[in-house]
Design a protein around this motif. Structure first.
Motif: not given
Length: 638
Positions: A129-141, A150-165
């Protein structure tokens, strides 16, 4: 079958796909590592674009792919991307394809119910997802999605986190997985726009998605930029729709420079066009319409409205004469017309092109047919807009205008390798290499759509003797009035939208005594139009006069739209709505198509009132009288 067309032969050998879509990034990096493939802005407000080379893009794709592997994403895993058109979309999609996973695009403004349906129907194991709104939408379902890990959020550094992992994963693992991806492996599960009913997931292979891109790159060279220059494209259409994915594919497979613009607002597009300066425009008709109206409004604000209209008329006349020449139906523009056009080229046309960045040499319109008069205008100012046709089920384009033989008002001819038929009832049937693999989890719908290898598109149209296709509408959109008259709404709606004040139009009339229309207005052009009235009176009197004048102007626009059709097919009543149709409200698809059923349901009261008002009229208007239907209760200024 009533009509049949075989595609013209390709002008050069087509690219043969031997692996998956991610290979193009790796191959370009190996052959031309310093070629810029992406242009990025350091922040959304910046007008400076930084280039990402082929080797830099490949390395980031590899690093993210390693993180996906470390997270348990494997060949066949389905991962949803629920984000706007942005750089991370391109990196993620190619990283997923590199490991053999399948991308499930989801429009970021999708409702909770739509998100739940798509993620469950596709059996997604992860969603980006892109942002908090996306997190909230997915979180309700999430509770209804037992496979989602997995639910990854781009605006919270999803790509750098994946790279590190994925730092401990060797690159050879990515290379091994990429090499086992076959052209017929599923690359994308793209959900239909859902203009009516629940959206269905179209399984599209790597071959399906690559085929129209490679065909266009092979057979239409040097149309996206002058010879010797690298084409540059500002991608702003949603990658959650197959048209957007096709644009991305053309850029990555063709070695074009692509910039991402996530905002579809007028201000964002103007800024992006002027700062990035693309050489080619990919858009939908509403964008080309808006650009034209903005040109007109700007000219009027500068006191040059009359000059613009004369120049626009000359552009259309010049383009029509050139069309007759290239199709062997005339001698082309005469001397007087060429001289007028040359004058306007120096004084008007080049300034209009400068507003688009100054480098645009052409464009493609898709999603729905582009108005012929608008196409002639763009061709006349030096921007040939090719109108194409395609569906989600065809992985994008299946027709295109042949270079040097463009027939404006049609969507061109079938792409090489594709065949088109028109059935007795007018439905367009398609056969070719880009057809989808079927609807996931719905064999009945697949069987109903596919007939011996031919796709029943649901669109109606006609083929001329030279194989040019004209789209007249959607089969399910045909309106049948209570008198039994069949009316295709698209042409009426297209003509209505050409008026500067009209933003959107929906023609209605099923089981009604006549055809009607729901209209929304362009608020910026309305404000500009009001300012030009210069009425002198008290506030109450001025508002009444403005509304009366606006009523008369819209009535003239409806009458003009009716002019090419007979009385039984003409709009006899209309209603102006206070708010536009939008994606967030569920009245437009992500590809900006009308959700007719949803609109009719939402505005059922207004539609009933519109026809009841007509029924109360003491008599029907004569053919010479103007159309009626603007209720006193309507307030277009609220």
């Amino acid at each position: 079958m009533r009509d049949f067309a075989v595609a013209p032969p390709p002008t050069s050998a087509l690219t043969t796909l031997t692996g998956g879509l991610a290979d193009s990034v790796f191959e370009t990096a190996a052959l031309n590592p310093t070629l810029p493939l992406i242009a990025r802005r350091p922040d959304p407000s910046s007008t400076v674009w930084e280039e990402v080379t082929a080797v830099e893009l490949r390395d980031e794709v590899v690093d993210v792919a390693k993180g996906l592997i470390a997270s348990g994403i494997s060949p066949g895993s389905r991962v949803a991307i629920m984000a706007r058109t942005r750089y991370e979309w391109t990196v993620l999609s190619h990283a997923l394809w590199a490991v053999g996973a399948e991308v499930v695009p989801v429009h970021p403004t999708s409702s909770r119910e739509q998100v739940e349906w798509i993620l469950r129907d596709a059996n997604c194991v992860a969603v980006v997802v892109e942002d908090e709104q996306g997190i909230m939408t997915v979180g309700t379902v999430c509770a209804a999605l037992p496979l989602l890990r997995h639910v990854w959020q781009l605006d919270s550094g999803a790509l750098p986190q994946l790279v590190e992992r994925g730092t401990y994963i060797p690159q050879t693992t990515v290379d091994s997985l990429r090499r086992i991806v076959m052209p017929d492996s599923t690359a994308v599960v793209a959900y239909t726009s859902g203009t009516s009913g629940r959206p269905m997931g179209c399984a599209l292979s790597h071959r399906s998605l690559a085929s129209p891109c490679d065909t266009l790159l092979s057979g239409w060279p040097n149309t996206a930029a002058p010879a010797g220059e690298q084409p540059a494209v500002l991608a702003f259409l949603p990658f959650s729709h197959v048209y957007g994915l096709m644009i991305q594919g053309l850029c990555t497979r063709g070695g074009w420079l692509m910039a991402h613009e996530p905002e579809m607002t007028e201000a964002a597009l103007v800024s992006g066009l002027r700062s990035f300066r693309p050489t080619y425009l990919y858009a939908v008709p509403s964008v080309f319409e808006k650009i034209y109206k903005n040109m007109l409004r700007t000219a009027q604000q500068l006191g040059r409205g009359a000059l613009f209209e004369r120049a626009a008329a000359t552009a259309r006349e010049f383009a029509a004469a050139e069309e007759r020449l290239r199709l062997g139906r005339g001698s082309g523009p005469g001397l007087d017309l060429r001289l007028q056009h040359a004058v306007y080229e120096r004084t008007v046309y080049r300034k209009l092109r400068a507003g688009l960045g100054g480098r645009v040499v052409g464009g493609t319109s898709g999603g729905s047919p582009l108005n012929r008069e608008l196409s002639l205008f763009y061709a006349g100012i030096g921007i040939m807009v090719h109108d194409g046709y395609g569906l989600t089920e065809t992985a994008g384009g299946i027709t295109m205008q042949p270079v040097g033989r463009e027939k404006i008002g049609t969507v061109g001819q079938a792409l090489p390798g594709t065949e088109i038929r028109v059935a007795e009832d007018g439905e367009i049937l398609v056969h070719g290499p880009s057809l989808f693999q079927g609807y996931i989890n719905d064999e009945r719908a697949t069987r109903a759509t596919m007939h011996a290898g031919w796709l029943a598109t649901g669109d109606i149209g006609r083929l001329d003797t030279e194989g040019y296709l004209t789209i007249t509408g959607r089969k399910k959109d045909i309106i049948i009035t209570s008198s039994g008259k069949s009316v295709a709404p698209a042409a009426l709606e297209n003509r209505l939208r050409m008026h500067p004040l009209i933003h959107q139009a929906v023609v209605v009339g099923d089981d009604r005594p006549c055809v009607g229309a729901l209209l929304t207005l362009d608020p910026e052009f309305v404000a500009h139009w009001q300012a030009g009235l210069a009425m002198q009176s008290d506030a109450r009197g001025r508002e009444a006069r403005e509304e009366n004048a606006l009523r008369e102007e819209i009535t003239r626009a409806v009458a003009a739209a009716n002019s090419p059709v007979g009385r039984a097919e003409s709009i006899r009543v209309f209603r102006v709505l206070p708010q536009p149709f939008d994606v967030a409200g569920g009245l437009l698809t992500p590809s900006m198509k009308l959700r007719r059923d949803a609109i009719v349901r939402k505005y059922a009261f207004e539609i009933d009132a519109m026809y009841q008002a007509r029924a109360r009229a003491p008599r029907l208007p004569t053919a010479d009288e103007q159309v009626t239907g603007w209720e006193d209760a309507d307030n277009v200024f609220r």
